[in-house]
Design a protein around this motif. Structure first.
Motif, mmCIF file in Angstrom:
data_model
loop_
_atom_site.group_PDB
_atom_site.id
_atom_site.type_symbol
_atom_site.label_atom_id
_atom_site.label_comp_id
_atom_site.label_asym_id
_atom_site.label_seq_id
_atom_site.Cartn_x
_atom_site.Cartn_y
_atom_site.Cartn_z
ATOM 1 N N GLU A 1 49.661 37.028 36.358
ATOM 2 C CA GLU A 1 49.301 36.673 37.529
ATOM 3 C C GLU A 1 49.420 37.701 38.575
ATOM 4 O OE1 GLU A 1 51.065 33.425 40.989
ATOM 5 O OE2 GLU A 1 52.140 33.539 39.125
ATOM 6 N N ARG A 2 48.399 37.799 39.327
ATOM 7 C CA ARG A 2 48.209 38.836 40.245
ATOM 8 C C ARG A 2 48.078 38.131 41.798
ATOM 9 N NH1 ARG A 2 43.672 42.040 38.716
ATOM 10 N NH2 ARG A 2 45.159 43.335 37.274
ATOM 11 N N VAL A 3 49.262 38.529 42.289
ATOM 12 C CA VAL A 3 49.392 37.939 43.544
ATOM 13 C C VAL A 3 48.925 38.823 44.843
ATOM 14 C CG1 VAL A 3 51.039 36.821 45.080
ATOM 15 C CG2 VAL A 3 51.456 36.931 42.814
ATOM 16 N N TRP A 4 47.889 38.322 45.539
ATOM 17 C CA TRP A 4 47.323 39.143 46.685
ATOM 18 C C TRP A 4 48.013 38.651 47.775
ATOM 19 C CZ3 TRP A 4 44.358 43.441 45.943
ATOM 20 C CH2 TRP A 4 43.605 43.660 44.771
ATOM 21 N N VAL A 5 48.355 39.747 48.718
ATOM 22 C CA VAL A 5 48.658 39.541 50.085
ATOM 23 C C VAL A 5 47.356 39.442 50.942
ATOM 24 C CG1 VAL A 5 50.013 40.354 51.750
ATOM 25 C CG2 VAL A 5 50.923 40.703 49.664
ATOM 26 N N TYR B 1 48.820 28.209 37.524
ATOM 27 C CA TYR B 1 48.647 27.149 38.587
ATOM 28 C C TYR B 1 47.201 27.324 39.093
ATOM 29 C CZ TYR B 1 53.216 25.071 38.996
ATOM 30 O OH TYR B 1 54.489 24.211 38.654
ATOM 31 N N GLY B 2 46.307 26.533 39.088
ATOM 32 C CA GLY B 2 45.018 26.789 39.540
ATOM 33 C C GLY B 2 44.572 25.513 40.712
ATOM 34 N N SER C 1 44.742 35.797 34.451
ATOM 35 C CA SER C 1 44.163 36.438 33.628
ATOM 36 C C SER C 1 42.966 35.402 32.917
ATOM 37 C CB SER C 1 45.081 37.088 32.644
ATOM 38 O OG SER C 1 46.052 36.199 31.987
ATOM 39 N N GLY C 2 43.279 34.032 33.387
ATOM 40 C CA GLY C 2 42.343 33.217 32.591
ATOM 41 C C GLY C 2 41.255 32.960 33.530
ATOM 42 N N GLY C 3 41.189 33.621 34.725
ATOM 43 C CA GLY C 3 40.093 33.442 35.837
ATOM 44 C C GLY C 3 40.246 32.556 36.831
#
Length: 249
Positions: free
Chosen positions: A128-132, A155-156, A174-176
C-alpha cells in the motif's frame, strides 16, 4: 495543553486468534498507545468486554479524542453506547475511526451510509502506497510525500461515504486499486478523521509513520474551545417580530 485520549478496541481478535496475539501481545490498543505516547497525551484504553463496554459515561465525559477500532464484533456493540458516543461527538469530542471501524455502527451512523467498499486480504498482503494529497493539512505535518505499508489489506473504491470535507490521503495498492484512505468530516461540533491502514494480521500499528499520522489526527481533532453553542430543540412560543397588521394598537 494535555489532550485526554481514549483508545477503544473491541479486543476480540486478540482473544481468539494466535497470529494476532503474536503480532499484538498487548492488543492493538496497546500497540497504538505505545506508538503515540507523548507528554501531551493522557491515554486510557478500553475494550468491548470491559464494564460498560469499555466506555462508561465517566470516561466519555473526560475524553477529548476517542480512537475506535472494531472488526468482527460490530453487532455486539450496544445501540445505547453508539447513542452516547454520537452525542459526545456532536458536542465536540474528536473521533478517529481506524481501518475496519468503517463498518462500525458508529461510523455508519455518523456518515448516514453503509460505508461499503471493496477489499482483499491475502497471506502476504498488498503493498500500500499512501499518497499525501493535501500536504498543507495539519494531519500531514511532518510526513513525506508518500509512505508505504509493505503488507496491508486492500481497501478499494467505490467507498460508500459522503463527500469528505477534506481528503488528506489516497492509497494505491500493488493490485492496481486506489482508495480514499484519509478523510475528515465535521458532525455537529465534533471533528472526525477516518484512516484506513491498520489490519489485525499485519504489524501496521507498529509503524512509526502510522503513529505519526494518528498523533497528528488526535491533535487536529482536539477542539480548542468548549464554549460553543450546542443545538437543542426548543419551542419558540412568541415570534421575534410582529407583523404590522397584527400589532396591537
Amino acid at each position: 495543553m494535555t489532550i485526554k485520549v481514549t483508545i477503544w478496541n473491541e479486543g476480540r481478535h486478540e482473544q481468539l486468534h494466535k497470529e494476532v496475539q503474536e503480532i499484538y501481545p498487548d492488543r492493538i490498543d496497546g500497540a497504538i498507545e505505545a506508538g503515540i505516547a507523548h507528554p501531551d497525551f493522557e491515554i486510557r484504553r478500553g475494550t468491548l468486554d470491559d464494564p460498560d463496554e469499555g466506555l462508561p459515561d465517566s470516561v466519555l465525559d473526560d475524553t477529548d479524542v476517542l480512537l475506535w477500532w472494531g472488526h468482527m464484533a460490530h453487532d455486539d456493540v450496544s445501540d445505547g453506547l453508539i447513542d452516547r458516543v454520537q452525542q459526545r461527538v456532536l458536542k465536540g469530542m474528536g473521533l478517529l475511526v481506524l481501518h475496519s471501524g468503517h463498518h462500525s455502527k458508529l461510523f455508519r451512523r455518523l456518515m448516514g451510509t453503509n460505508a461499503n467498499l471493496s477489499w482483499r486480504e491475502t497471506p502476504d498482503g498488498d503493498l500500500e502506497r499512501v499518497w499525501v494529497v493535501n500536504p498543507s493539512h495539519p494531519i500531514a505535518e511532518g510526513l513525506p510525500p508518500y509512505f508505504e505499508v509493505n503488507a496491508s489489506e486492500m481497501y478499494g473504491e467505490p467507498f460508500d461515504i459522503p463527500q469528505p470535507d477534506e481528503l488528506v490521503f489516497i492509497s494505491w495498492y500493488s493490485g492496481g486499486e486506489v482508495f480514499r484512505s484519509g478523510c475528515t468530516f465535521q458532525r455537529g461540533r465534533g471533528r472526525i478523521f477516518f484512516f484506513s491502514p491498520g489490519h489485525e494480521t499485519y504489524p501496521i500499528y507498529h509503524d512509526k509513520i502510522v503513529h505519526k499520522v494518528i498523533s497528528n489526527g488526535i491533535r487536529w481533532a482536539r477542539q480548542k474551545h468548549t464554549d460553543g453553542r450546542i443545538l437543542e430543540n426548543w419551542h419558540r412560543a412568541e415570534p421575534l417580530h410582529c407583523r404590522p397588521d397584527k400589532a396591537k394598537a
